[in-house]
Design a protein around this motif. Structure first.
Motif, PDB file in Angstrom:
ATOM      1  N   GLY A 117       0.949  -1.456   0.257  1.00  0.00           N
ATOM      2  CA  GLY A 117       0.273   0.091  -0.218  1.00  0.00           C
ATOM      3  C   GLY A 117       0.894   1.696   0.018  1.00  0.00           C
ATOM      4  O   GLY A 117       0.396   2.363   0.152  1.00  0.00           O
TER       5      GLY A 117
ATOM      6  N   GLY B  96       3.425   1.978  -2.363  1.00  0.00           N
ATOM      7  CA  GLY B  96       3.466   2.271  -3.556  1.00  0.00           C
ATOM      8  C   GLY B  96       4.628   1.838  -4.359  1.00  0.00           C
ATOM      9  O   GLY B  96       5.389   2.511  -5.442  1.00  0.00           O
TER      10      GLY B  96
ATOM     11  N   THR C 132       5.173  -1.147  -5.311  1.00  0.00           N
ATOM     12  CA  THR C 132       5.619  -2.325  -6.538  1.00  0.00           C
ATOM     13  C   THR C 132       5.490  -1.118  -7.576  1.00  0.00           C
ATOM     14  O   THR C 132       5.529  -1.685  -8.586  1.00  0.00           O
ATOM     15  N   THR C 133       4.627  -0.743  -7.627  1.00  0.00           N
ATOM     16  CA  THR C 133       3.775   0.499  -9.016  1.00  0.00           C
ATOM     17  C   THR C 133       5.740   1.194  -9.508  1.00  0.00           C
ATOM     18  O   THR C 133       5.654   1.425 -10.615  1.00  0.00           O
TER      19      THR C 133
ATOM     20  N   LYS D  82      -2.074   1.536 -12.220  1.00  0.00           N
ATOM     21  CA  LYS D  82      -0.961   2.828 -11.932  1.00  0.00           C
ATOM     22  C   LYS D  82       0.348   3.243 -13.373  1.00  0.00           C
ATOM     23  O   LYS D  82       0.653   3.961 -12.682  1.00  0.00           O
TER      24      LYS D  82
HETATM   25  C1  LIG Z   1       0.328  -6.991  -5.367  1.00  0.00           C
HETATM   26  C2  LIG Z   1       1.150  -6.740  -4.541  1.00  0.00           C
HETATM   27  C3  LIG Z   1       2.976  -7.108  -5.448  1.00  0.00           C
HETATM   28  C4  LIG Z   1       1.040  -4.918  -4.667  1.00  0.00           C
HETATM   29  O1  LIG Z   1       1.983  -4.290  -3.862  1.00  0.00           O
HETATM   30  P1  LIG Z   1       1.886  -2.725  -3.235  1.00  0.00           P
HETATM   31  O2  LIG Z   1       3.291  -2.608  -3.440  1.00  0.00           O
HETATM   32  O3  LIG Z   1       1.364  -3.283  -2.217  1.00  0.00           O
HETATM   33  O4  LIG Z   1       1.424  -1.928  -4.453  1.00  0.00           O
HETATM   34  P2  LIG Z   1       1.285  -0.288  -4.482  1.00  0.00           P
HETATM   35  O5  LIG Z   1       1.112  -0.149  -3.192  1.00  0.00           O
HETATM   36  O6  LIG Z   1       1.769  -0.092  -5.836  1.00  0.00           O
HETATM   37  O7  LIG Z   1      -0.490  -1.078  -5.575  1.00  0.00           O
HETATM   38  C5  LIG Z   1      -1.257  -1.190  -4.739  1.00  0.00           C
HETATM   39  C6  LIG Z   1      -2.955  -0.426  -5.076  1.00  0.00           C
HETATM   40  O8  LIG Z   1      -3.596  -1.215  -4.491  1.00  0.00           O
HETATM   41  C7  LIG Z   1      -4.294  -0.331  -3.606  1.00  0.00           C
HETATM   42  N1  LIG Z   1      -5.356  -1.186  -3.125  1.00  0.00           N
HETATM   43  C8  LIG Z   1      -5.103  -2.657  -2.278  1.00  0.00           C
HETATM   44  N2  LIG Z   1      -5.389  -3.639  -1.463  1.00  0.00           N
HETATM   45  C9  LIG Z   1      -7.385  -3.472  -2.440  1.00  0.00           C
HETATM   46  C10 LIG Z   1      -8.394  -3.586  -1.698  1.00  0.00           C
HETATM   47  N3  LIG Z   1      -8.793  -4.907  -1.634  1.00  0.00           N
HETATM   48  N4  LIG Z   1      -9.437  -2.935  -2.727  1.00  0.00           N
HETATM   49  C11 LIG Z   1      -9.322  -1.605  -3.431  1.00  0.00           C
HETATM   50  N5  LIG Z   1      -7.617  -1.281  -3.217  1.00  0.00           N
HETATM   51  C12 LIG Z   1      -7.041  -2.134  -2.932  1.00  0.00           C
HETATM   52  C13 LIG Z   1      -3.548   0.091  -3.104  1.00  0.00           C
HETATM   53  O9  LIG Z   1      -4.224   0.997  -1.492  1.00  0.00           O
HETATM   54  C14 LIG Z   1      -3.233   0.510  -3.742  1.00  0.00           C
HETATM   55  O10 LIG Z   1      -4.030   2.112  -4.429  1.00  0.00           O
HETATM   56  P3  LIG Z   1      -3.432   2.997  -4.209  1.00  0.00           P
HETATM   57  O11 LIG Z   1      -1.921   3.644  -4.330  1.00  0.00           O
HETATM   58  O12 LIG Z   1      -4.523   3.896  -5.164  1.00  0.00           O
HETATM   59  O13 LIG Z   1      -4.080   3.822  -2.298  1.00  0.00           O
HETATM   60  C15 LIG Z   1       1.381  -6.979  -2.864  1.00  0.00           C
HETATM   61  O14 LIG Z   1      -0.085  -6.969  -3.242  1.00  0.00           O
HETATM   62  C16 LIG Z   1       1.399  -8.191  -3.250  1.00  0.00           C
HETATM   63  O15 LIG Z   1       2.154  -8.898  -3.061  1.00  0.00           O
HETATM   64  N6  LIG Z   1       0.442  -9.795  -3.546  1.00  0.00           N
HETATM   65  C17 LIG Z   1       0.908 -10.832  -3.072  1.00  0.00           C
HETATM   66  C18 LIG Z   1       1.646 -11.977  -4.231  1.00  0.00           C
HETATM   67  C19 LIG Z   1       1.131 -11.298  -5.668  1.00  0.00           C
HETATM   68  O16 LIG Z   1      -0.044 -11.725  -5.801  1.00  0.00           O
HETATM   69  N7  LIG Z   1       1.258 -11.078  -6.637  1.00  0.00           N
HETATM   70  C20 LIG Z   1       0.002 -10.045  -7.888  1.00  0.00           C
HETATM   71  C21 LIG Z   1       0.417 -12.091  -8.637  1.00  0.00           C
HETATM   72  S1  LIG Z   1      -0.971 -11.014  -9.708  1.00  0.00           S
END
Ligand SMILES: CC(C)(COP(=O)(O)OP(=O)(O)OC[C@H]1O[C@@H](n2cnc3c(N)ncnc32)[C@H](O)[C@@H]1OP(=O)(O)O)[C@@H](O)C(=O)NCCC(=O)NCCS
Length: 163
Positions: free
Chosen positions: A92, A94, A96-97, A133
């Protein structure tokens, strides 16, 4: 600051710890031991040399917090698929983005790829958000494209092309 570097065999413990989180609900990869992870990491440099996969550790403020990579389509070598995961406690922010934007630069500018894809289950909202994003377009739903927990699942296809 978010940085990428090639994965090292010594990342095994950290990746194993990150991957074994119950909140990784929609992730295909399961690793049963640190040794299994080490074995996987040992293959990285060969895969890179053969143009199969380019895998990186995500570094945030000097710490390993996750991983990302590009897998090259072996039938259409101008296409790469991006994957990523991050330590639960860093979700959350940013991170990964930012990592995907860096990875994309490597893919388009260094590897010369023309098309990048990201696949995820529709329920994986965080992953969908990362793709959106980073400016990837939703191209459709791929039926039974993803094998997770012994079940073939539909997944969204997001993509971006280099002009
Ligand atoms: C997918 C993943 C890598 C994202 O990592 P992250 O660094 O948290 O991603 P970011 O912060 O860049 O962006 C995530 C966005 O999703 C949003 N988000 C997360 N869960 C959410 C939900 N349930 N409902 C709405 N928004 C959600 C966050 O708020 C953020 O958005 P914002 O910047 O507009 O607030 C992480 O959740 C992860 O490791 N998941 C497990 C592994 C996985 O599923 N990998 C991808 C396989 S396709």
């Amino acid at each position: 600051m978010v940085e990428l570097r090639y994965q090292k065999i010594s990342d095994a413990e950290r990746f194993y710890e990150i991957l074994n989180n119950p909140d990784f609900e929609f992730f295909e990869v399961h690793v049963d031991s640190v040794e299994e992870e080490r074995e996987w990491l040992r293959k990285n440099s060969k895969k890179r040399k053969e143009g199969l996969e380019y895998n990186y550790a995500i570094i945030y403020e000097g710490e390993v917090v996750g991983a990302c990579g590009i897998m090259i389509d072996q039938h259409r070598e101008h296409i790469g698929e991006i994957g990523y995961f991050l330590d639960r406690s860093y979700w959350g922010y940013g991170i990964t983005t930012k990592a995907v934007k860096k990875l994309e630069k490597i893919a388009f500018e260094e590897l010369g790829l023309l098309r990048l894809q990201i696949l995820m289950e529709p329920e994986n909202i965080a992953s969908v958000k990362v793709a959106e994003k980073c400016g990837y377009s939703e191209e459709g739903l791929m039926k039974k494209a993803y094998l997770r927990d012994d079940e073939y699942r539909d997944c969204l296809l997001y993509a971006k092309v280099r002009n």
